[in-house]
Design a protein around this motif. Structure first.
Motif, PDB file in Angstrom:
ATOM      1  N   ASP A 155       9.776   8.360  20.197  1.00 34.47           N
ATOM      2  CA  ASP A 155      10.131   8.186  21.517  1.00 34.47           C
ATOM      3  C   ASP A 155       9.833   9.456  22.381  1.00 34.47           C
ATOM      4  N   TYR A 156       9.460  10.503  21.954  1.00 30.61           N
ATOM      5  CA  TYR A 156       9.386  12.016  22.642  1.00 30.61           C
ATOM      6  C   TYR A 156       8.132  12.427  22.078  1.00 30.61           C
ATOM      7  N   ASP A 157       7.619  13.169  22.986  1.00 28.33           N
ATOM      8  CA  ASP A 157       6.170  13.951  22.531  1.00 28.33           C
ATOM      9  C   ASP A 157       6.504  15.037  21.927  1.00 28.33           C
ATOM     10  N   GLU A 158       5.368  15.916  21.425  1.00 34.35           N
ATOM     11  CA  GLU A 158       5.775  17.021  20.794  1.00 34.35           C
ATOM     12  C   GLU A 158       6.348  18.117  21.374  1.00 34.35           C
ATOM     13  N   ALA A 159       6.007  18.471  22.546  1.00 30.48           N
ATOM     14  CA  ALA A 159       6.601  19.639  23.403  1.00 30.48           C
ATOM     15  C   ALA A 159       8.023  19.284  23.501  1.00 30.48           C
ATOM     16  N   LEU A 160       8.522  18.044  23.715  1.00 25.78           N
ATOM     17  CA  LEU A 160      10.064  17.876  23.840  1.00 25.78           C
ATOM     18  C   LEU A 160      10.629  18.054  22.666  1.00 25.78           C
ATOM     19  N   ARG A 161       9.766  17.479  21.756  1.00 25.83           N
ATOM     20  CA  ARG A 161      10.887  17.565  20.490  1.00 25.83           C
ATOM     21  C   ARG A 161      10.941  19.229  19.986  1.00 25.83           C
TER      22      ARG A 161
END
Length: 398
Positions: A155-161
């Motif tokens: 549910d979240y892109d790599e940068a947010l993770r």
């Protein structure tokens, strides 16, 4: 526009006396102590009406219970499992008892699991005031690292993770516990009793439910209760999702104008209506609140007037609860649209030409910060909001 005030019952730290001094004209409340799915009895309704009608010294308050918020819809109804058919019958019985007591407007919501979601219940502003805030990074950190929900990474892109991993690593145990408590606070009636395992269990039961199925369950619910409401002269009004975008993998069905219109068209009867919450809907930048009021106003039975300030133009992002005239929603344009709708109703001879509204939420200012009332519901912050809204109404009406 009738000025109302949300009151959480005898344990509310903002008293009926306070409401009288604020100048509100009516009360919005609910029988929070009655278990969801159970019948609201005539005796319990009358007991609450009597309390609303008196000040501390026993003198008349001049206030009446005008709007129910909320007559809750059980998780069994939303999932169509367990006792949901008995809950249909109990809901209809509660409607009959409310109508007999003279209460005509009933707000409810159809959000699965969470009634609302915030990551901070007392976020400090530069002025020193505090407010509620939804921080997407903190929420995703909770989802990924505290709740550890299956499927959350998708549910979240790599940068947010990566940002979330850094934030979680920098949190103390107390900060992690506080974040989890803030999110779980939005569970209905469960601020102190739900555990993370309880949340995981509820989420698992919705894991395979698409948006279309939850919408079908809402339409089935309305088909069961709207005819009774119409027969009794009641107005049901569904509150939007808060915030109005998907969270925790849960379906969202009341977040946009198109979603509201689909449900209004599916059960196309006047008793099937809308609680237009400018704060909930305003957290999503593609929601045009004045336009929604103009286009859907015929079915708007109740108004929550509050404002939020978004951090980003993205459809899903962080926001905080701003002053009533200080956020991203054009509150003056929205109130102008409400007054236009009321004028149309008066011309048509409708008995509901005065739409009840309440100053929804508010920032904790001055003595609010020592009172520690229900999060989002301070006395002085809401009074300030009500005063600002009154000024707009008076100016536009003149």
């Amino acid at each position: 526009m009738k000025q109302t005030w949300r009151w959480f019952g005898p344990n509310d730290l903002v008293s009926i006396d306070d409401v009288c001094q604020a100048g509100a004209q009516g009360i919005v409340t609910a029988l929070h102590h009655v278990p969801t799915g159970a019948v609201w009895t005539p005796a319990e309704i009358a007991r609450r009406q009597a309390i609303v009608g008196r000040m501390k010294d026993g003198s008349p308050s001049g206030l009446a219970w005008d709007v129910v918020e909320s007559l809750p819809v059980s998780e069994d109804i939303k999932k169509q499992q367990g006792d949901f058919r008995a809950h249909f019958a109990n809901y209809r019985e509660s409607l009959r008892n409310l109508a007999a007591a003279g209460i005509e407007t009933i707000c409810y919501n159809f959000m699965p699991v969470l009634d609302w979601t915030r990551t901070d219940l007392a976020w400090r502003l530069p002025t020193g005031a505090t407010c509620m805030r939804f921080d997407l990074v903190n929420f995703a950190t909770f989802d990924l690292h505290i709740l550890q929900r299956p499927g959350a990474p998708e549910d979240y892109d790599e940068a947010l993770r990566e940002t979330c991993a850094e934030r979680f690593a920098g949190m103390s145990d107390a900060a992690r516990e506080q974040l989890a408590g803030n999110v779980v606070f939005g569970l209905p009636g469960a601020a102190e009793t739900f555990t993370l395992d309880d949340v995981r269990l509820h989420l698992a039961q919705y894991a395979a439910m698409p948006e279309e199925t939850l919408r079908a369950h809402l339409i089935d619910f309305l088909a069961e209760v709207v005819p009774t409401a119409e027969e009794l002269g009641l107005r049901l009004c569904c509150h939007p999702d808060d915030p109005p975008f998907p969270l925790l993998g849960l379906p969202r069905i009341m977040s946009t104008e198109a979603q509201y219109k689909a449900v209004m068209d599916a059960v196309d009867r006047p008793a099937n209506g809308i609680t237009l919450c400018s704060g909930s809907l305003g957290a999503r930048p593609d929601n045009d609140l004045p336009g929604m009021m103009r286009r859907l106003g015929d079915r708007v039975h109740f108004l929550h007037l509050r404002n939020v300030k978004r951090d980003t133009p993205a459809l899903r992002g962080s926001f905080y609860e701003a002053e009533h005239l200080g956020g991203d929603t054009d509150m003056v344009a929205l109130i102008a649209a409400v007054l236009e709708e009321e004028s149309r109703r008066r011309a048509a001879g409708r008995p509901d030409s005065s739409i009840p509204f309440r100053p929804d939420h508010g920032q904790d200012i001055l003595d609010d910060q020592g009172r520690k009332a229900q999060p989002g519901y301070p006395a002085i912050g809401r009074l300030k909001g009500l005063a600002e809204l009154r000024g707009v109404i008076a100016a536009l009406s003149r």
